[in-house]
Design a protein around this motif. Structure first.
Motif, PDB file in Angstrom:
ATOM      1  N   ALA A  88       0.866  -1.271  -0.003  1.00 39.42           N
ATOM      2  CA  ALA A  88       0.026   0.047   0.228  1.00 39.42           C
ATOM      3  C   ALA A  88       0.099   1.199   0.358  1.00 39.42           C
ATOM      4  CB  ALA A  88      -0.812   0.164   1.344  1.00 39.42           C
ATOM      5  N   LEU A  89       2.173   1.181   1.091  1.00 40.38           N
ATOM      6  CA  LEU A  89       2.763   2.456   0.827  1.00 40.38           C
ATOM      7  C   LEU A  89       3.887   2.661  -0.625  1.00 40.38           C
ATOM      8  CD1 LEU A  89       1.900   2.034   3.288  1.00 40.38           C
ATOM      9  CD2 LEU A  89       3.602   2.860   4.719  1.00 40.38           C
ATOM     10  N   PRO A  93      -0.384   2.391  -4.802  1.00 48.74           N
ATOM     11  CA  PRO A  93      -0.062   3.753  -5.782  1.00 48.74           C
ATOM     12  C   PRO A  93       0.443   3.797  -7.186  1.00 48.74           C
ATOM     13  CG  PRO A  93       0.592   3.985  -3.627  1.00 48.74           C
ATOM     14  CD  PRO A  93       1.203   2.885  -3.851  1.00 48.74           C
ATOM     15  N   ARG A 277      -5.039   3.160  -2.370  1.00 52.89           N
ATOM     16  CA  ARG A 277      -4.514   3.449  -0.987  1.00 52.89           C
ATOM     17  C   ARG A 277      -5.340   2.844  -0.694  1.00 52.89           C
ATOM     18  NH1 ARG A 277      -3.500   9.519  -2.357  1.00 52.89           N
ATOM     19  NH2 ARG A 277      -1.519   9.525  -3.823  1.00 52.89           N
TER      20      ARG A 277
ATOM     21  N   TYR B  66      -1.704   6.220   6.646  1.00 49.02           N
ATOM     22  CA  TYR B  66      -1.772   6.777   4.936  1.00 49.02           C
ATOM     23  C   TYR B  66      -2.396   6.820   4.407  1.00 49.02           C
ATOM     24  CZ  TYR B  66       1.361   6.948   0.730  1.00 49.02           C
ATOM     25  OH  TYR B  66       2.407   6.758  -0.261  1.00 49.02           O
ATOM     26  N   SER B  67      -3.527   6.382   3.436  1.00 46.14           N
ATOM     27  CA  SER B  67      -4.270   6.691   2.965  1.00 46.14           C
ATOM     28  C   SER B  67      -5.339   7.909   3.069  1.00 46.14           C
ATOM     29  CB  SER B  67      -5.804   5.421   2.679  1.00 46.14           C
ATOM     30  OG  SER B  67      -6.395   6.363   1.825  1.00 46.14           O
TER      31      SER B  67
END
Lengths: 581, 85
Positions: A88-89, A93, A277, B66-67
């Motif tokens: 995700a990090l 994205p 994300r 984070y999102s």
């Protein structure tokens, strides 16, 4: 109605549902086929990712492995969830921003090289095929035990279903069937877990029940620690593996998870970068529901097994023992001729897996050819894969719960198999044919090739299920080490460093892949007798060696990049655009 | 200029979250697990709880943080108004 009839109904209904969804979501373009037109809602994608990710290994095997390993089983829990944070990090994205269909596509474009693309395809095919073979075995186990059909029939039925919705619907069909499969599998996992938690601890939430003190004042874990120590095992809540090995295995699983193509490609299907994300977060929520329940299922099952089997005369054991004995996944060798089962540490006989004869013993048990082991009092062999499937029976739950678990196991295996087959087929039709060897084909022709390669991949996967090569089961866990040491570093550096050149990336991927592959082959196939702590590099087992392969990959890529010509201007601006959602 | 500060703020956020990611899993769940086991938490030994439950909950929270933070950052730098083709 008998459990078997119920199982036929449950599995049949779930299959009908998957086919209906497939027909409703047929596709006409390559973009629909590869990435579902990039129009999938992030929450829906999160659910599909969870089903894609949770395979027969997560559903059927993981709780069983934890039940027998105790705290050392945490490597799978942390390893197979922690990778989502990295995903995700660090990757999802940016890959969504890139947006063009496949993981080798990204590597080929970022490293401006056909060779890099083909190396990535090789890594992808190796990782995905070892993985898919394990799924087919899962379908086979469920079918042979609950529907009492031949394993091969089970595999063929499974193949036919995947064939219909993967070839017809591509990524779009797979996405919406995976959503349905998630619902089936999570319901099937939670229902027995909740029942058993209430029965053992009085708390309906398994995650809390595990720690809750019972009427006698001790928690399940403390009780399990005490019982196991009385039987001569080490306590459940402490580890046997060395810290460095646990560290390396967890890391290899985490980085491997983040580098698995069939998971990465799911994040190409959402509309926006911000959705990628968010979607990863939802995916992990849906995964965590099962992964936090698994340790509870594991310890309840271990407790129940000891209660039902240890010091119990064979003739008094419940029917499930006999059923599983018939499928060859339980075996009992009456070493001291007392007709009573003794359970303890160590293998009951050698070789540790039973080889059955046609004869029956005095108590009706199936006789085996294996020699009794001298060093252990243990008399019983229990295959770890049966824990989840047998759990409802062990706890004496009604037939419909057992049927539900069977349908859940099939859903978990099929959803992952479909995701894997899709990345294999798109790597072939898109990366090998369209982008490398046959650049002139039209969109319609490419779609046709995608369908054909997906059909071929399904047949190959089915063959793996029917004629499982002896090494498959051992190799599945290594798919992660290979993904961690080859694909993950190439993706990460491709996004976060402008300096890595095509020479650097290719050299890095090959170093990581070859090093990890050789280490595994050396200890698992060439000198299996050396596969112990004394011979391992830094005390790291083949399961965890992907971590070292990954570090080598980073190092080699960096050094080689320093000595090669800088990436062209067009690549620098591609990297800039990736970082700009 | 605008693009560079956006990227630097993103990297800073990544560093903080990844340090937490490392601490709860490799730190509490593996390296310090035996030491943490002397404490109890909801009936669990604390180290064991981190290894088999806690780390997973923290992972989920990290991704949503984070999102959330990135959406704020995207707005600040006007990045949230188009979807890539």
């Amino acid at each position: 109605m008998s459990t078997q009839e119920l199982t036929y109904i449950f599995v049949g209904l779930s299959f009908a549902l998957y086919i209906l969804i497939a027909i409703a979501s047929r596709v006409k373009s390559t973009k629909d086929f590869y990435v579902a037109g990039s129009g999938v809602n992030p929450v829906v994608n999160g659910m599909a990712t969870a089903a894609d990710w949770m395979s027969a290994a997560s559903f059927l095997s993981m709780a069983g492995i934890i039940a027998f390993l105790g705290r050392d089983g945490s490597v799978y829990l942390m390893g197979w969830t922690g990778g989502y944070v990295l995903l995700a990090l660090l990757l999802a994205p940016y890959l969504r921003k890139f947006g063009k269909y496949t993981v080798p596509d990204f590597i080929g474009t970022r490293y401006y090289s056909r060779v890099a693309r083909v190396v990535a395809v090789v890594c992808l095919i190796f990782v995905s095929f070892t993985y898919v073979a394990g799924q087919m075995r899962g379908v086979g186990i469920v079918f042979s035990r609950f529907l009492e059909v031949d394993i091969n029939t089970g595999v063929i039925v499974g193949m036919a279903i995947v064939f219909i919705y993967a070839v017809l619907g591509g990524m779009k069909g797979i996405t919406y069937t995976q959503v349905a499969q998630y619902c089936v599998l999570i319901f099937a996992y939670l229902v027995p877990a909740i029942f058993i938690s209430i029965m053992i601890t009085g708390n309906p939430i398994p995650q809390l029940g595990l720690g809750t003190a019972s009427a006698e004042g001790t928690s399940v874990l403390t009780k399990l620690d005490n019982i196991l120590q009385d039987l001569g095992f080490s306590p459940y809540t402490s580890g046997v593996k060395s810290s460095i090995d646990v560290f390396a295995i967890t890391a290899a699983l985490m980085f491997g998870t983040a580098g698995l193509p069939h998971v990465l490609v799911r994040f190409f299907t959402v509309p926006k970068v911000a959705d990628a994300r968010k979607s990863a977060g939802y995916a992990l929520v849906f995964i965590a529901i099962l992964y936090t329940t698994a340790p509870a299922v594991a310890s309840f099952a271990r407790l129940n097994i000891i209660d039902t089997l240890h010091d119990v005369p064979y003739s008094d054991t419940p029917a499930w023992v006999n059923n599983w004995e018939n499928t060859g996944l339980i075996a009992w060798l009456d070493k001291n001729d007392d007709g009573i089962i003794q359970y303890g540490p160590g293998s009951a006989f050698s070789p540790p897996k039973p080889i059955f004869t046609d004869k029956k013993g005095d108590h009706g048990q199936r006789l085996i050819e294996n020699k009794p082991s001298e060093t252990s009092n243990n008399e019983i062999y229990i295959d770890r894969d049966i824990i989840v499937l047998a759990n409802p029976e062990i706890a004496g739950l009604p037939g419909w719960v057992i049927a539900l678990v069977a349908a859940g196991g099939v859903a978990a295996a099929l959803s992952t198999a479909a995701g894997l087959l899709l990345v294999i087929s798109s790597a072939i039709s898109h990366d090998l044919l369209k982008k490398t060897f046959m650049p002139k084909i039209s969109d319609r022709q490419e779609l046709l090739y995608a369908r054909i390669s997906s059909a071929i991949a399904i047949c190959v996967a089915g063959l793996f299920g029917i004629y499982p090569p002896a090494f498959v089961a051992q190799v599945v866990a290594f798919a992660f080490g290979l993904a961690a040491s080859s694909l993950f570093p190439a993706l990460l550096m491709g996004i976060f460093s402008e300096k890595i050149t095509k020479e650097g990336a290719i050299a890095g991927m090959l170093t990581g892949l070859i090093f990890t592959f050789s280490y595994i082959v050396y200890f698992k196939f060439v000198f299996p007798e050396h596969n112990s702590h004394d011979y391992w590099l830094f005390g790291i087992s083949p399961e965890g060696i992907g971590l070292i392969g990954m570090i080598l990959n980073f190092f080699v890529a960096k050094v080689v990049s320093n000595f090669s010509k800088k990436p062209p201007e067009s690549v620098i601006s591609l990297i800039k655009s990736l970082r700009n959602p | 200029m605008n693009q560079n500060t956006y990227w630097r703020e993103n990297l800073k956020l990544l560093k903080i979250l990844l340090v937490i990611w490392f601490c709860v899993s490799f730190g509490f769940g593996i390296i310090l697990v035996d030491w943490l086991d002397q404490f109890t938490f909801f009936g669990f030994k604390l180290g064991f709880w981190f290894a088999q439950q806690g780390s997973i909950y923290v992972f989920v929270i990290l991704i949503f943080i984070y999102s959330w933070r990135m959406n704020i950052l995207d707005k600040k730098y006007n990045k949230d108004n188009h979807s890539p083709k």
